[in-house]
Scaffold this active site. Sequence first.
Site, PDB file in Angstrom:
ATOM      1  N   HIS A 197      24.875  19.557  60.483  1.00  0.00           N
ATOM      2  CA  HIS A 197      24.151  20.753  60.914  1.00  0.00           C
ATOM      3  C   HIS A 197      23.289  20.514  62.151  1.00  0.00           C
ATOM      4  CE1 HIS A 197      24.548  22.611  56.612  1.00  0.00           C
ATOM      5  NE2 HIS A 197      25.703  22.346  57.169  1.00  0.00           N
ATOM      6  N   ASP A 251      24.897  17.811  56.029  1.00  0.00           N
ATOM      7  CA  ASP A 251      23.721  18.644  56.316  1.00  0.00           C
ATOM      8  C   ASP A 251      23.126  18.201  57.654  1.00  0.00           C
ATOM      9  OD1 ASP A 251      21.482  20.362  56.058  1.00  0.00           O
ATOM     10  OD2 ASP A 251      21.508  20.182  53.886  1.00  0.00           O
TER      11      ASP A 251
END
Length: 388
Positions: free
Chosen positions: A235, A212
């Site tokens: 991310h 993430d």
Amino acid sequence: MALPIVFAFLFISFTLAQSTTTFNVRSYGAVADGRTDNQKAFVRAWTDACSLNGASIVYVPRGVYMLGPVVFTGPCKGPIMFLMSGVLKAPSGPTDATTWINFRSVNKMLMKGGGTLDGQGSSAWPYNKCDQNSNCKQLPISLKLDSVSNSRFESFRSVNSKQTHISMFGCENVNITNVEIYAPADSPNTDGIKMGSSTGIRITNSKISTGDDCVAILSGSSGIDVSNVVCGPGHGISIGSIGKYPGEKNVDGVSVRNCTLRGTDNGVRIKSWESPNAAVVSNVLYQDIFMDKVQNPIIIDQTYCPYASCNQQMASHTQIKDVTYRNIWGSSSSEVAVDMECSKKFQCKNLVMTDINLASHKPGVSLKSSCSNVIGRVFGRQNPRPCF
Ligand SMILES: *[C@@H]1O[C@H](CO)[C@@H](O)[C@H](O)[C@H]1NC(C)=O
Ligand SMILES: *[C@@H]1O[C@H](CO)[C@@H](O)[C@H](O)[C@H]1NC(C)=O
């Protein structure tokens, strides 16, 4: 039980520490066999160290220690070091705890020692389920810092967290340096370092590979400094999302410098929900950032509304202003390398872009930028061509 030793040099910045007392978890019955739960021994060692009038060390020697969820609570009577040379292993599977290792209300703490936090995430990730409103089963955060101040966390590794690796709330003047964070690219919700309601947080010289966000800066953060960090996969470095909940606080003063993003979905991102929840994101600097095959190198997304619960008819009420992008280069893996979708109600103001030099990682493809509701200025080299 405690071994008094003169170890003052370890506390160079922790003034007044003439001598320190070491509390070895093994003296409290901790067993490094990788199976026996060591919760009690660790908490008792911490409690004794924390209540010592003077500087103390909680020492975790080499070896693999199974450790159930623990809360290490302050305030302590003196500066305290968590000297972790061993590997701490979380219990496997999903647990009901929302945190694994939790430091609370501690001032002047130093964590170091080259050890590892192993969250055993692969045993829990299949249980990570979210409903349509983005409410997810809360798997435990590996290292949670609540109201920790004037402290340093350095030289350790966090691998395979079940959820976020390191999360800070209500922290002040905390430096995180020389940490290595790893979880697979497809591990769900494994943010690297996340913070909210915190001030004076510095993240430096670290490597974060995860599923993430590399770094996530949330509501109520100010004076945040991220430098010499290498991210990817993951991310990217995010401010937000902002505006999901009512009463979120502003984000003010974020500096991201000399960082590398490698193969991440986003490079530097600011994200807010289409909702009536108001907040301001201001004074942000992104400087000297290298993008290596990043999907969205520069992105502002104020049209975030992934679930039925937010009202697509409504513009984001997050005001983004005074954001500078300076000397950002490297490669984009998508055609739109600069993508700024600002709120139609609260335009982005005073965005400044200086020396942006991005190319497609595929030869012969030229890049684009796309923007709406942006007021800003550009200087120096601009590739792709600016859209404002
Ligand atoms: C964190 O780093 C900054 C800059 O080097 C320094 O001024 C500050 O005192 C450090 N804080 C701690 C708790 O070590
Ligand atoms: C920038 O980061 C790289 C590592 O990614 C490091 O080698 C270099 O020294 C850093 N430069 C500065 C000015 O901190």
